[in-house]
Design an enzyme around this catalytic site. Structure first.
Site, mmCIF file in Angstrom:
data_model
loop_
_atom_site.group_PDB
_atom_site.id
_atom_site.type_symbol
_atom_site.label_atom_id
_atom_site.label_comp_id
_atom_site.label_asym_id
_atom_site.label_seq_id
_atom_site.Cartn_x
_atom_site.Cartn_y
_atom_site.Cartn_z
ATOM 1 N N TYR A 359 0.847 -1.203 0.000
ATOM 2 C CA TYR A 359 0.000 0.000 0.000
ATOM 3 C C TYR A 359 0.878 1.247 0.000
ATOM 4 O O TYR A 359 1.811 1.341 0.807
ATOM 5 C CB TYR A 359 -0.887 0.048 1.239
ATOM 6 N N GLU A 434 -22.605 3.799 18.082
ATOM 7 C CA GLU A 434 -23.445 3.925 16.893
ATOM 8 C C GLU A 434 -23.981 5.339 16.691
ATOM 9 O O GLU A 434 -24.490 5.648 15.610
ATOM 10 C CB GLU A 434 -24.590 2.913 16.955
#
Length: 455
Positions: A359, A434
């Site tokens: 990467y 969340e």
């Protein structure tokens, strides 16, 4: 994405200490920021749409979390995404770079095209969170049955981008340009070894780029959830942000024999030990670390099966991280030379290869970062801080090699935990708050809208 570097907790604690000062300055600028992105009425409409989709964000996230799929096997997740995009009336393409899904939303007014990206794959990790929707999935990995879990937040990334698609599709008529939604497979990499010619088939972002996913795109945005940044806070950096990643394989070949008479053979175990120590001088003595940090790690050494038998070969596995492409190339050259010459000094031979994980450095375009910060601050209600370099890696960097890109981190420390001690990405205990999901939708939506509205 691989975990944050050691010491991240202390750094985030210091960042949190200056948060109030930064927040006050940023909040004072909100009026001017809003004028650059959306008028008050449009911003109110956007927030109403985000509020409406918020329950679905949680539902999507928990469904994906309960059904994780390893890199290259994202069949169910891809179908969930593609079906949703089709219901929204987007142009949808599947099977891009593996199980990748691409949706295009063409606005009612002409303009540029901006891309937004989410990754979909999970990890070979046994989840230990105890969540009611925790993964119980098992799959084959490297010939063995393993547990699979979303231990890096990709379930949240996918849910966020599905939400952005729904929100912006509802604003299609006034959209000045087009938005390309990229749902990417295999961000965590593949397990295939290079062939005899050192070639590994493209995967993840690289495969999608090679198949033309950035055609017509002028800029791309992405985010990453982390529990190690406080809930409600976004972290960014201009320029080099995340390290490059190169897998390293070193085979040290000697001549096996009886452990009682090592002089009759060439011991690759001793040579490999010397190579491990020698590789540390690549960082400490051979590279100019005043320019940028580099990390060389040997994480596995395999060779032999009895204490009185000298094996023919030892295989070492490691990784190289860097924040500058020139230093990365220099480090590779010195790793090869150091391993080969040390092995040769004892009569052994070292063969060095890099991959399959390769990467580039994740580099946020300075110009795009500066232009995008007002919209990000508006989206995060001023709670934005500049972060240190992150030694983890991301193949979002493959997109940034083609078009300007901006990648940032979204804080999501679970309730009851502290950012500096919360389980990090890739931990079997990893989870995120969340409540970060609607903020992610708000951030990516505003970044896209702001980019399209800028001349």
């Amino acid at each position: 994405m691989t975990p944050f570097s050691v010491g991240r907790g202390r750094r985030w604690a210091r960042l949190n200490a200056v948060r109030c000062a930064l927040l006050g300055t940023a909040l004072g600028a909100l009026t001017s920021l809003q004028a650059q992105s959306l008028d008050a009425a449009s911003l109110k409409t956007l927030d109403q749409r985000i509020s409406a989709v918020s329950p679905q964000l949680v539902s999507w996230r928990r469904d994906i979390h309960s059904h994780p799929e390893l890199s290259g096997a994202e069949v169910r997740t891809a179908k969930l995404v593609a079906d949703h995009l089709r219901r929204l009336g987007l142009e949808v393409q599947t099977g891009v770079g593996g199980h990748g899904v691409v949706g295009i939303l063409r606005g009612g007014r002409p303009g540029k095209m901006v891309a937004l990206r989410a990754d979909m794959d999970a990890l070979p990790v046994q989840e230990l969170t105890g969540l009611p929707f925790a993964s119980k999935v098992k799959a084959n990995y490297l010939g063995q049955e393993v547990s699979v879990a979303h231990a890096c937040g990709h379930d949240g990334h996918t849910a966020i981008l599905m939400g952005v698609a729904e929100v912006l599709a509802g604003m299609k008529a006034e959209l000045p340009g087009s938005v390309k939604f990229i749902f990417q497979p295999a961000e965590e990499g593949v397990t295939e070894a290079p062939d005899a010619h050192g070639h590994v088939p493209s995967f993840g972002a690289k495969a999608m780029v090679e198949q033309g996913v950035l055609k017509e795109v002028q800029a791309i945005y992405g985010l990453h959830l982390t529990a190690n940044i406080p809930q409600g806070l976004a972290g960014y950096r201009s320029g080099a942000t995340m390290a490059s990643a190169d897998d390293i394989t070193i085979e040290v070949t000697g001549r096996g024999g009886h452990g009682s008479a090592p002089w009759l053979g060439v011991d690759p175990v001793v040579a490999a030990g010397q190579v491990v120590l020698g590789l540390q001088t690549v960082v400490s003595r051979q590279l100019n670390l005043t320019q940028d940090p580099v990390v060389v790690t040997v994480g596995a050494i395999n060779g032999g099966n009895r204490g009185n038998v000298i094996p023919d070969k030892v295989v070492m596995l490691g990784s190289l991280r860097a924040f500058d492409e020139d230093m990365r190339q220099e480090a590779q050259k010195r790793i090869v030379a150091t391993a080969q010459q040390i092995a040769a000094s004892s009569g052994a031979k070292a063969t060095v290869s890099f991959g399959p994980m390769i990467y580039p450095v994740t580099v946020n375009s300075p110009a795009l970062t500066e232009a995008s910060l007002p919209a990000l601050k508006l989206a995060m209600r001023g709670q934005v801080v500049q972060i240190p370099k992150v030694s983890g890696s991301e193949d979002f960097s493959q997109y940034q090699k083609v078009v300007p890109g901006f990648f940032f981190f979204l804080g999501g420390t679970p309730v009851g935990l502290k950012a500096e001690t919360a389980p990090s990405n890739h931990s079997p205990l990893f989870d995120f708050n969340e409540d970060a999901l609607p903020l992610g939708v708000r951030a990516l939506s505003l970044l896209a809208l702001d980019f399209l509205q800028r001349s």
